[in-house]
Each structure stands twice: as structure tokens, then as C-alpha cells.
Design a protein around this motif. Structure first.
Motif, PDB file in Angstrom:
ATOM      1  N   GLU A  92     -34.385 -30.753  34.453  1.00  0.00           N
ATOM      2  CA  GLU A  92     -33.488 -29.619  34.280  1.00  0.00           C
ATOM      3  C   GLU A  92     -32.123 -30.164  33.885  1.00  0.00           C
ATOM      4  N   VAL A  93     -31.561 -29.642  32.786  1.00  0.00           N
ATOM      5  CA  VAL A  93     -30.319 -30.172  32.241  1.00  0.00           C
ATOM      6  C   VAL A  93     -29.292 -29.054  32.120  1.00  0.00           C
ATOM      7  N   TRP A  94     -28.090 -29.345  32.613  1.00  0.00           N
ATOM      8  CA  TRP A  94     -26.951 -28.445  32.474  1.00  0.00           C
ATOM      9  C   TRP A  94     -25.994 -29.077  31.482  1.00  0.00           C
ATOM     10  N   ILE A  95     -25.784 -28.399  30.344  1.00  0.00           N
ATOM     11  CA  ILE A  95     -24.921 -28.909  29.287  1.00  0.00           C
ATOM     12  C   ILE A  95     -23.649 -28.078  29.264  1.00  0.00           C
ATOM     13  N   GLN A  96     -22.524 -28.756  29.363  1.00  0.00           N
ATOM     14  CA  GLN A  96     -21.217 -28.101  29.356  1.00  0.00           C
ATOM     15  C   GLN A  96     -20.526 -28.436  28.039  1.00  0.00           C
ATOM     16  N   LEU A  97     -20.299 -27.431  27.214  1.00  0.00           N
ATOM     17  CA  LEU A  97     -19.619 -27.615  25.935  1.00  0.00           C
ATOM     18  C   LEU A  97     -18.120 -27.365  26.107  1.00  0.00           C
ATOM     19  N   PRO A  98     -17.300 -27.956  25.243  1.00  0.00           N
ATOM     20  CA  PRO A  98     -15.860 -27.707  25.325  1.00  0.00           C
ATOM     21  C   PRO A  98     -15.544 -26.211  25.206  1.00  0.00           C
ATOM     22  N   ALA A  99     -14.545 -25.759  25.962  1.00  0.00           N
ATOM     23  CA  ALA A  99     -14.213 -24.338  26.028  1.00  0.00           C
ATOM     24  C   ALA A  99     -13.630 -23.788  24.732  1.00  0.00           C
ATOM     25  N   ASP A 100     -13.062 -24.655  23.887  1.00  0.00           N
ATOM     26  CA  ASP A 100     -12.376 -24.160  22.692  1.00  0.00           C
ATOM     27  C   ASP A 100     -13.297 -23.926  21.494  1.00  0.00           C
ATOM     28  N   LEU A 101     -14.595 -24.037  21.671  1.00  0.00           N
ATOM     29  CA  LEU A 101     -15.528 -23.775  20.572  1.00  0.00           C
ATOM     30  C   LEU A 101     -15.737 -22.268  20.404  1.00  0.00           C
ATOM     31  N   SER A 102     -15.923 -21.848  19.163  1.00  0.00           N
ATOM     32  CA  SER A 102     -16.213 -20.437  18.908  1.00  0.00           C
ATOM     33  C   SER A 102     -17.661 -20.135  19.288  1.00  0.00           C
ATOM     34  N   ALA A 103     -17.992 -18.856  19.375  1.00  0.00           N
ATOM     35  CA  ALA A 103     -19.368 -18.444  19.693  1.00  0.00           C
ATOM     36  C   ALA A 103     -20.334 -18.963  18.639  1.00  0.00           C
ATOM     37  N   GLU A 104     -19.936 -18.931  17.378  1.00  0.00           N
ATOM     38  CA  GLU A 104     -20.791 -19.421  16.289  1.00  0.00           C
ATOM     39  C   GLU A 104     -21.013 -20.932  16.398  1.00  0.00           C
TER      40      GLU A 104
END
Length: 133
Positions: A92-104
Motif C-alpha cells: 500500500e503506497v501513499w503518494i504526496q504530490l506538491p500542493a502547487d500543482l494544478s488539477a490537470e
């Protein structure tokens, strides 16, 4: 083709050398399987391969697009079977992307991460759950 030379050192420990780079790593059996658990176990490396592969594919995608991905993280939990043949029961993997990325941008990265070579290789053999945030 990549070559990795591995030597058994005794006491359930192995030493591996990555042929192209000379990088080295040692493994140890986990404490629940007669080892000391002082290093990555072979199945820990499978879990690590999944999380690092996802982040690497995300990095490739982001670099192609000129996006910044620094600070993205992945935490993987490996669960082993409790009975029967000893094997990985779930990754099971939890991936956290940077907050400043757009939805696209996030959607494009998620699509890319879901197709990493390690995930594709394990698909159907090891249950996996990816959580994106």
C-alpha cells in the motif's frame, strides 16, 4: 540488460553489487523470519522498488513538462501473509504530490505513476493500493 552480483555472507545476510554503477547494498532477513532485521529484507526491496519507481516515473513526467516535483514523497507499507506460503500479501503506497500543482498536472502525474514498470510487473501477482494526495 543490467547485472547485479550477489553474495551470501552468512547469518541470513547478502551483499549485492550493481554492475553498471558499483553501488552496493546489504540485506538481512526480517525479525519475523529468523533474521536480525538490521537492513532491508528482500521483500522490503520489492516494496522500496515500487515506491521509488512511482516517484521516478513522476519525476520523468514532471521534467518533460517543466514542472517542479521536488518534495513529492511516497510511503509504502508492506504486509506479509500470516499463514500458508510466505509472500507479500499487500503493498500500500501513499503518494504526496506538491500542493502547487494544478488539477490537470496532478491527473497527468497520477496516470503516469499508475504505469510505473515495477507496478506493471507486480500487477496480478501482488495486491497493491495506491493513495494519491
Amino acid at each position: 540488460m543490467t547485472t547485479i552480483d550477489t553474495r551470501y555472507d552468512g547469518q541470513l545476510r547478502c551483499h549485492a553489487v550493481h554492475g553498471p554503477s558499483g553501488s552496493e547494498l546489504d540485506t538481512d532477513a526480517p525479525t519475523d523470519n529468523q533474521g536480525r532485521g538490521e537492513r532491508f529484507s528482500p521483500t522490503d526491496l520489492v516494496a522500496t522498488a515500487l515506491s521509488t519507481c512511482i516517484l521516478t516515473v513522476l519525476g520523468i513526467t514532471a521534467e518533460r513538462q517543466g514542472w517542479h516535483l521536488e518534495g513529492a514523497t511516497a510511503r509504502v507499507e508492506k504486509t506479509m501473509t500470516r499463514s500458508g506460503v510466505r509472500r507479500i500479501d499487500l503493498l500500500e503506497v501513499w503518494i504526496q504530490l506538491p500542493a502547487d500543482l494544478s488539477a490537470e498536472q496532478r491527473q497527468q502525474l497520477i496516470r503516469a505513476g499508475e504505469t510505473c514498470p515495477v507496478k506493471e510487473s507486480l500487477e496480478g501477482a501482488v495486491p497493491m493500493r495506491l493513495h494519491w494526495s
